[in-house]
Design a protein around this motif. Sequence first.
Motif, PDB file in Angstrom:
ATOM      1  N   ASN A 128       0.812  -1.221   0.000  1.00 55.50           N
ATOM      2  CA  ASN A 128       0.000   0.000   0.000  1.00 55.50           C
ATOM      3  C   ASN A 128       0.844   1.269   0.000  1.00 55.50           C
ATOM      4  OD1 ASN A 128      -2.453  -1.376  -0.020  1.00 55.50           O
ATOM      5  ND2 ASN A 128      -2.583  -1.463   2.216  1.00 55.50           N
ATOM      6  N   GLY A 129       2.158   1.107  -0.236  1.00 56.15           N
ATOM      7  CA  GLY A 129       3.022   2.282  -0.335  1.00 56.15           C
ATOM      8  C   GLY A 129       3.918   2.532   0.855  1.00 56.15           C
ATOM      9  N   GLY A 130       3.817   1.687   1.890  1.00 56.63           N
ATOM     10  CA  GLY A 130       4.671   1.862   3.060  1.00 56.63           C
ATOM     11  C   GLY A 130       4.166   2.945   3.995  1.00 56.63           C
ATOM     12  N   GLY A 131       4.995   3.304   4.961  1.00 52.46           N
ATOM     13  CA  GLY A 131       4.628   4.329   5.932  1.00 52.46           C
ATOM     14  C   GLY A 131       4.756   3.832   7.352  1.00 52.46           C
ATOM     15  N   ASN A 132       4.312   4.654   8.291  1.00 50.58           N
ATOM     16  CA  ASN A 132       4.401   4.337   9.716  1.00 50.58           C
ATOM     17  C   ASN A 132       3.181   3.540  10.172  1.00 50.58           C
ATOM     18  OD1 ASN A 132       6.826   5.910  10.089  1.00 50.58           O
ATOM     19  ND2 ASN A 132       5.532   7.732   9.971  1.00 50.58           N
ATOM     20  N   VAL A 133       3.429   2.506  10.962  1.00 52.18           N
ATOM     21  CA  VAL A 133       2.350   1.617  11.414  1.00 52.18           C
ATOM     22  C   VAL A 133       2.465   1.407  12.922  1.00 52.18           C
ATOM     23  CG1 VAL A 133       1.376  -0.720  11.255  1.00 52.18           C
ATOM     24  CG2 VAL A 133       2.239   0.422   9.199  1.00 52.18           C
ATOM     25  N   LEU A 134       1.348   1.551  13.628  1.00 53.65           N
ATOM     26  CA  LEU A 134       1.293   1.280  15.062  1.00 53.65           C
ATOM     27  C   LEU A 134       0.803  -0.150  15.281  1.00 53.65           C
ATOM     28  CD1 LEU A 134       1.327   2.325  18.059  1.00 53.65           C
ATOM     29  CD2 LEU A 134      -1.102   2.871  17.729  1.00 53.65           C
ATOM     30  N   LEU A 135       1.489  -0.873  16.179  1.00 48.42           N
ATOM     31  CA  LEU A 135       1.063  -2.221  16.557  1.00 48.42           C
ATOM     32  C   LEU A 135       1.195  -2.360  18.066  1.00 48.42           C
ATOM     33  CD1 LEU A 135       0.249  -5.170  16.071  1.00 48.42           C
ATOM     34  CD2 LEU A 135       2.639  -5.672  15.513  1.00 48.42           C
ATOM     35  N   VAL A 136       0.074  -2.547  18.761  1.00 48.89           N
ATOM     36  CA  VAL A 136       0.093  -2.659  20.221  1.00 48.89           C
ATOM     37  C   VAL A 136      -0.067  -4.118  20.625  1.00 48.89           C
ATOM     38  CG1 VAL A 136      -0.967  -1.945  22.393  1.00 48.89           C
ATOM     39  CG2 VAL A 136      -0.880  -0.348  20.467  1.00 48.89           C
ATOM     40  N   GLY A 137       0.892  -4.598  21.418  1.00 48.48           N
ATOM     41  CA  GLY A 137       0.870  -5.986  21.844  1.00 48.48           C
ATOM     42  C   GLY A 137       1.233  -6.136  23.303  1.00 48.48           C
ATOM     43  N   HIS A 138       2.051  -7.155  23.611  1.00 50.21           N
ATOM     44  CA  HIS A 138       2.291  -7.572  24.988  1.00 50.21           C
ATOM     45  C   HIS A 138       3.774  -7.849  25.225  1.00 50.21           C
ATOM     46  CE1 HIS A 138      -2.122  -8.171  25.216  1.00 50.21           C
ATOM     47  NE2 HIS A 138      -1.949  -8.534  23.962  1.00 50.21           N
ATOM     48  N   GLY A 139       4.216  -7.602  26.465  1.00 48.89           N
ATOM     49  CA  GLY A 139       5.628  -7.612  26.792  1.00 48.89           C
ATOM     50  C   GLY A 139       6.409  -8.851  26.428  1.00 48.89           C
ATOM     51  N   MET A 140       6.008 -10.014  26.961  1.00 49.16           N
ATOM     52  CA  MET A 140       6.794 -11.215  26.705  1.00 49.16           C
ATOM     53  C   MET A 140       6.707 -11.644  25.249  1.00 49.16           C
ATOM     54  SD  MET A 140       6.774 -15.000  28.459  1.00 49.16           S
ATOM     55  CE  MET A 140       7.550 -14.430  29.969  1.00 49.16           C
ATOM     56  N   SER A 141       5.512 -11.642  24.691  1.00 50.60           N
ATOM     57  CA  SER A 141       5.370 -12.131  23.315  1.00 50.60           C
ATOM     58  C   SER A 141       6.080 -11.229  22.312  1.00 50.60           C
ATOM     59  CB  SER A 141       3.892 -12.307  22.939  1.00 50.60           C
ATOM     60  OG  SER A 141       3.189 -11.092  22.986  1.00 50.60           O
ATOM     61  N   ILE A 142       6.116  -9.919  22.535  1.00 52.57           N
ATOM     62  CA  ILE A 142       6.849  -9.031  21.631  1.00 52.57           C
ATOM     63  C   ILE A 142       8.325  -9.426  21.613  1.00 52.57           C
ATOM     64  CG2 ILE A 142       7.708  -6.672  21.280  1.00 52.57           C
ATOM     65  CD1 ILE A 142       4.989  -5.651  22.283  1.00 52.57           C
ATOM     66  N   GLY A 143       8.891  -9.678  22.791  1.00 49.21           N
ATOM     67  CA  GLY A 143      10.283 -10.101  22.857  1.00 49.21           C
ATOM     68  C   GLY A 143      10.532 -11.392  22.090  1.00 49.21           C
ATOM     69  N   ILE A 144       9.560 -12.307  22.158  1.00 49.23           N
ATOM     70  CA  ILE A 144       9.676 -13.575  21.432  1.00 49.23           C
ATOM     71  C   ILE A 144       9.562 -13.343  19.928  1.00 49.23           C
ATOM     72  CG2 ILE A 144       8.601 -15.837  21.041  1.00 49.23           C
ATOM     73  CD1 ILE A 144       7.764 -15.802  24.008  1.00 49.23           C
ATOM     74  N   PHE A 145       8.610 -12.529  19.523  1.00 52.18           N
ATOM     75  CA  PHE A 145       8.426 -12.242  18.085  1.00 52.18           C
ATOM     76  C   PHE A 145       9.693 -11.655  17.475  1.00 52.18           C
ATOM     77  CE2 PHE A 145       3.717 -11.035  19.122  1.00 52.18           C
ATOM     78  CZ  PHE A 145       3.410 -12.359  19.359  1.00 52.18           C
ATOM     79  N   LEU A 146      10.354 -10.777  18.231  1.00 51.55           N
ATOM     80  CA  LEU A 146      11.507 -10.044  17.706  1.00 51.55           C
ATOM     81  C   LEU A 146      12.831 -10.768  17.936  1.00 51.55           C
ATOM     82  CD1 LEU A 146      10.588  -6.372  18.754  1.00 51.55           C
ATOM     83  CD2 LEU A 146      10.010  -7.600  16.645  1.00 51.55           C
ATOM     84  N   SER A 147      12.784 -11.938  18.545  1.00 54.51           N
ATOM     85  CA  SER A 147      14.013 -12.637  18.948  1.00 54.51           C
ATOM     86  C   SER A 147      14.975 -12.893  17.801  1.00 54.51           C
ATOM     87  CB  SER A 147      13.659 -13.958  19.632  1.00 54.51           C
ATOM     88  OG  SER A 147      12.964 -14.819  18.732  1.00 54.51           O
ATOM     89  N   ASP A 148      14.451 -13.239  16.632  1.00 49.70           N
ATOM     90  CA  ASP A 148      15.334 -13.472  15.476  1.00 49.70           C
ATOM     91  C   ASP A 148      14.720 -12.927  14.192  1.00 49.70           C
ATOM     92  OD1 ASP A 148      13.281 -15.266  15.098  1.00 49.70           O
ATOM     93  OD2 ASP A 148      14.543 -17.052  14.993  1.00 49.70           O
ATOM     94  N   LEU A 149      13.914 -11.866  14.323  1.00 48.71           N
ATOM     95  CA  LEU A 149      13.256 -11.279  13.160  1.00 48.71           C
ATOM     96  C   LEU A 149      14.214 -10.449  12.314  1.00 48.71           C
ATOM     97  CD1 LEU A 149      10.318 -11.167  11.976  1.00 48.71           C
ATOM     98  CD2 LEU A 149      10.073  -8.955  13.130  1.00 48.71           C
ATOM     99  N   ASP A 150      15.194  -9.821  12.965  1.00 46.59           N
ATOM    100  CA  ASP A 150      16.168  -8.972  12.267  1.00 46.59           C
ATOM    101  C   ASP A 150      17.034  -9.821  11.345  1.00 46.59           C
ATOM    102  OD1 ASP A 150      18.799  -7.575  11.837  1.00 46.59           O
ATOM    103  OD2 ASP A 150      17.805  -6.012  13.012  1.00 46.59           O
ATOM    104  N   SER A 151      17.080  -9.448  10.071  1.00 51.65           N
ATOM    105  CA  SER A 151      17.804 -10.236   9.067  1.00 51.65           C
ATOM    106  C   SER A 151      19.315 -10.223   9.286  1.00 51.65           C
ATOM    107  CB  SER A 151      17.497  -9.710   7.662  1.00 51.65           C
ATOM    108  OG  SER A 151      17.848  -8.350   7.544  1.00 51.65           O
ATOM    109  N   SER A 152      19.821  -9.232  10.030  1.00 59.95           N
ATOM    110  CA  SER A 152      21.262  -9.155  10.290  1.00 59.95           C
ATOM    111  C   SER A 152      21.673  -9.982  11.501  1.00 59.95           C
ATOM    112  CB  SER A 152      21.678  -7.697  10.518  1.00 59.95           C
ATOM    113  OG  SER A 152      21.189  -7.225  11.759  1.00 59.95           O
ATOM    114  N   GLY A 153      20.693 -10.501  12.213  1.00 60.82           N
ATOM    115  CA  GLY A 153      21.000 -11.291  13.398  1.00 60.82           C
ATOM    116  C   GLY A 153      20.966 -10.515  14.696  1.00 60.82           C
ATOM    117  N   LYS A 154      20.611  -9.221  14.633  1.00 58.80           N
ATOM    118  CA  LYS A 154      20.541  -8.399  15.840  1.00 58.80           C
ATOM    119  C   LYS A 154      19.457  -8.923  16.772  1.00 58.80           C
ATOM    120  CE  LYS A 154      19.937  -3.590  17.342  1.00 58.80           C
ATOM    121  NZ  LYS A 154      19.688  -2.200  16.898  1.00 58.80           N
TER     122      LYS A 154
END
Length: 268
Positions: A200-226
């Motif tokens: 849809n052209g990109g842009g800024n997106v808000l996503l509200v979630g939860h503490g532990m699960s956010i950490g799990i979602f982001l654990s290896d999402l970064d393509s550089s390994g961060k």
Amino acid sequence: MKKIKYILLAVFLVITPFSFAQKKNTASKKSKDNTVVLYITRHGKTILNTMDRVQGWADTPLTPAGVEVAEFLGKGLQDILFKAAYSSDLGRARQTARIVLNSKGQGDLLLTEVPEVRETNFGSYEGEYNTRMWNDAALYLHYKSYKEMMAAMEQNPGLMKEMVDTFKALETLGIGEDYNQVKARGQKAIREIAEKEAANGGGNVLLVGHGMSIGIFLSDLDSSGKKPSAAHMGNAAVCKVIYKDGQFSLESFGDMSYVEKGKSLSGK
């Protein structure tokens, strides 16, 4: 001979504008930036948070302090125009998202609920004191106490997987989730959101979630390994994630600066 020249000239005049238009459209497509910037935030403080009880799929509304911190976040994000907004389908996330959008002046923006970004399901531990669940896991993993286990996790963030898997192993209802279940559903949802908004052209997106699960979602999402920090994520903390050309980049994790900015703007 002249007739042939006129015909060729006519063909040239017809083709040239068409070719130019094609090149222009191609250049336009190449230069179009469809980068998606995800502002993934934890919900505001709730009743169960205040009572220090386990809150996964169990749900309670925000406390007055939880409402206030969500308002601060909205004010701190007021210079960022969101093109889309998403939240977990649990009430505390939905309530936080609405407060954030109203506080920043985008109250009319459609909010889409996404069940897949819910918190971890802790089964029979839901509503129990946090110390009981964490101490049970610590003893199971041969630590003296949950404090010792938490200190170890700061040195080794990978321990989070063992802990979440232990919660599932120990809960008695048989409905708890292990680490990989949580990660799979959340990462799938985040990728679907990112791909949709990029289309849809990109842009800024808000996503509200939860503490532990956010950490799990982001654990290896970064393509550089961060990797994200193993530190506790405060209520209304923000994780900034960039999605471009099919790749994710973790820019920040557990950032409270937007809340602090909003608090300052509110004169608090």
